[in-house]
Design a protein around this motif. Sequence first.
Motif, PDB file in Angstrom:
ATOM      1  N   ILE A 258      -0.790   2.088  -4.124  1.00 27.34           N
ATOM      2  CA  ILE A 258       0.576   2.002  -3.588  1.00 27.34           C
ATOM      3  C   ILE A 258       1.252   3.369  -3.641  1.00 27.34           C
ATOM      4  N   PHE A 259       1.093   4.035  -4.758  1.00 23.90           N
ATOM      5  CA  PHE A 259       1.682   5.360  -4.967  1.00 23.90           C
ATOM      6  C   PHE A 259       1.196   6.353  -3.915  1.00 23.90           C
ATOM      7  N   LEU A 260      -0.100   6.412  -3.709  1.00 24.08           N
ATOM      8  CA  LEU A 260      -0.672   7.380  -2.770  1.00 24.08           C
ATOM      9  C   LEU A 260      -0.268   7.071  -1.328  1.00 24.08           C
ATOM     10  N   LYS A 261      -0.188   5.793  -0.973  1.00 23.79           N
ATOM     11  CA  LYS A 261       0.278   5.408   0.368  1.00 23.79           C
ATOM     12  C   LYS A 261       1.659   5.992   0.645  1.00 23.79           C
ATOM     13  N   ASN A 262       2.563   5.819  -0.306  1.00 28.80           N
ATOM     14  CA  ASN A 262       3.935   6.278  -0.119  1.00 28.80           C
ATOM     15  C   ASN A 262       4.037   7.801  -0.137  1.00 28.80           C
ATOM     16  N   CYS A 263       3.241   8.439  -0.976  1.00 26.55           N
ATOM     17  CA  CYS A 263       3.230   9.906  -0.988  1.00 26.55           C
ATOM     18  C   CYS A 263       2.740  10.450   0.346  1.00 26.55           C
ATOM     19  N   ASN A 264       1.693   9.851   0.880  1.00 30.19           N
ATOM     20  CA  ASN A 264       1.135  10.319   2.153  1.00 30.19           C
ATOM     21  C   ASN A 264       2.123  10.155   3.301  1.00 30.19           C
ATOM     22  N   LEU A 265       2.946   9.116   3.228  1.00 34.76           N
ATOM     23  CA  LEU A 265       3.860   8.828   4.329  1.00 34.76           C
ATOM     24  C   LEU A 265       5.199   9.555   4.215  1.00 34.76           C
ATOM     25  N   PHE A 266       5.714   9.713   2.989  1.00 35.80           N
ATOM     26  CA  PHE A 266       7.093  10.184   2.830  1.00 35.80           C
ATOM     27  C   PHE A 266       7.259  11.534   2.138  1.00 35.80           C
ATOM     28  N   LEU A 267       6.299  11.962   1.334  1.00 37.29           N
ATOM     29  CA  LEU A 267       6.492  13.157   0.518  1.00 37.29           C
ATOM     30  C   LEU A 267       6.342  14.433   1.343  1.00 37.29           C
ATOM     31  N   LYS A 268       7.305  15.333   1.196  1.00 37.39           N
ATOM     32  CA  LYS A 268       7.259  16.612   1.894  1.00 37.39           C
ATOM     33  C   LYS A 268       6.085  17.455   1.395  1.00 37.39           C
TER      34      LYS A 268
ATOM     35  N   PRO B   7      20.146   1.130  -1.983  1.00 39.72           N
ATOM     36  CA  PRO B   7      19.179   0.090  -2.337  1.00 39.72           C
ATOM     37  C   PRO B   7      18.381  -0.350  -1.111  1.00 39.72           C
ATOM     38  N   ILE B   8      17.092  -0.615  -1.312  1.00 37.15           N
ATOM     39  CA  ILE B   8      16.237  -1.102  -0.233  1.00 37.15           C
ATOM     40  C   ILE B   8      15.413  -2.274  -0.763  1.00 37.15           C
ATOM     41  N   LEU B   9      15.514  -3.411  -0.100  1.00 38.24           N
ATOM     42  CA  LEU B   9      14.709  -4.583  -0.443  1.00 38.24           C
ATOM     43  C   LEU B   9      13.441  -4.536   0.398  1.00 38.24           C
ATOM     44  N   ALA B  10      12.312  -4.247  -0.244  1.00 40.88           N
ATOM     45  CA  ALA B  10      11.058  -4.105   0.498  1.00 40.88           C
ATOM     46  C   ALA B  10       9.886  -4.130  -0.476  1.00 40.88           C
ATOM     47  N   ASP B  11       8.695  -4.304   0.095  1.00 40.89           N
ATOM     48  CA  ASP B  11       7.449  -4.306  -0.663  1.00 40.89           C
ATOM     49  C   ASP B  11       6.833  -2.910  -0.590  1.00 40.89           C
ATOM     50  N   ALA B  12       6.740  -2.228  -1.736  1.00 40.22           N
ATOM     51  CA  ALA B  12       6.218  -0.858  -1.764  1.00 40.22           C
ATOM     52  C   ALA B  12       4.771  -0.769  -1.300  1.00 40.22           C
ATOM     53  N   ASN B  13       4.076  -1.896  -1.289  1.00 39.67           N
ATOM     54  CA  ASN B  13       2.687  -1.919  -0.826  1.00 39.67           C
ATOM     55  C   ASN B  13       2.592  -1.879   0.700  1.00 39.67           C
ATOM     56  N   LYS B  14       3.745  -1.984   1.371  1.00 40.69           N
ATOM     57  CA  LYS B  14       3.775  -1.962   2.836  1.00 40.69           C
ATOM     58  C   LYS B  14       4.798  -0.927   3.311  1.00 40.69           C
ATOM     59  N   PRO B  15       4.540   0.350   3.066  1.00 42.98           N
ATOM     60  CA  PRO B  15       5.532   1.380   3.392  1.00 42.98           C
ATOM     61  C   PRO B  15       5.877   1.466   4.873  1.00 42.98           C
ATOM     62  N   GLU B  16       4.975   0.998   5.720  1.00 41.59           N
ATOM     63  CA  GLU B  16       5.255   1.036   7.158  1.00 41.59           C
ATOM     64  C   GLU B  16       6.436   0.131   7.527  1.00 41.59           C
ATOM     65  N   THR B  17       6.744  -0.861   6.677  1.00 39.05           N
ATOM     66  CA  THR B  17       7.834  -1.795   6.986  1.00 39.05           C
ATOM     67  C   THR B  17       9.212  -1.200   6.704  1.00 39.05           C
ATOM     68  N   TYR B  18       9.277  -0.103   5.956  1.00 33.21           N
ATOM     69  CA  TYR B  18      10.579   0.520   5.692  1.00 33.21           C
ATOM     70  C   TYR B  18      10.602   2.000   6.078  1.00 33.21           C
ATOM     71  N   ALA B  19       9.595   2.427   6.809  1.00 33.96           N
ATOM     72  CA  ALA B  19       9.511   3.841   7.198  1.00 33.96           C
ATOM     73  C   ALA B  19      10.697   4.277   8.050  1.00 33.96           C
ATOM     74  N   ASP B  20      11.274   3.347   8.807  1.00 31.75           N
ATOM     75  CA  ASP B  20      12.403   3.706   9.667  1.00 31.75           C
ATOM     76  C   ASP B  20      13.715   3.819   8.893  1.00 31.75           C
ATOM     77  N   ARG B  21      13.697   3.473   7.601  1.00 30.07           N
ATOM     78  CA  ARG B  21      14.922   3.526   6.791  1.00 30.07           C
ATOM     79  C   ARG B  21      14.927   4.683   5.799  1.00 30.07           C
ATOM     80  N   ILE B  22      13.838   5.451   5.755  1.00 27.76           N
ATOM     81  CA  ILE B  22      13.704   6.504   4.753  1.00 27.76           C
ATOM     82  C   ILE B  22      13.312   7.813   5.423  1.00 27.76           C
TER      83      ILE B  22
END
Length: 223
Positions: free
Chosen positions: A155-165, A122-137
């Motif tokens: 929000i979806f595209l931000k997270n895909c750009n940062l985390f998706l392989k 579980p991660i408590l965070a705001d998906a609109n700010k992926p930079e705030t949890y980037a060090d945990r994923i």
Amino acid sequence: MQTTKFPGIFESQVGRKRILLTKNFVKGKKVYDEYLHTEGPIEYREWNASKSKLCAAILKNINQIGIKPGDIVLYLGASSGTTPSHVSDIVGSEGFVFGLDFAPRVVRDLVFLAKDRKNLAPILADANKPETYADRISTVDVVYMDIAQKNQTEIFLKNCNLFLKPDGYALLAIKARSIDVTKRPSIIFEEVRRLLEREMKLIDYKTLDPFQLDHMMFICKKK
């Protein structure tokens, strides 16, 4: 019990009703009010399409979901864990699910769920700010998002750009009324489709009625 074309997902026919199931990662334990079915040494959890947009999309014959055993999944909008628990079943002991939500109350439920499901964090965070949890994923094989906000697609595209392989899959459950209550859902779905196609390769999309009204599931791949 029969296999489906999606690894880790099974089906059974009860009269005219098609039922989807996943192998229970924690035998003997329910997550919500689902039925448990035993066949030989294996216990299956019945998947309720009225409580899970992913299940609804499969029953609407979406042609791909991109989630398979061994995958690492970032689940945005995990809530109390209904669908994430089935994703946990699918990815199994070799996979992992990061379950993120903004609401402390539902993340507390996820914490209790994760005590037994060791492949769920579980991660408590705001998906609109992926930079705030980037060090945990870590980078992930799949991004799944079910968040009812006006800027869902952004929000979806931000997270895909940062985390998706590269070549990873991304699933977006869109709730039209959360974007604009004054527009017809079909217009909103078309607008979202165009936005996604600018940055992603669109694989398939389906409306989710009658299970989930005014919703659509989009399946994408990273270009």
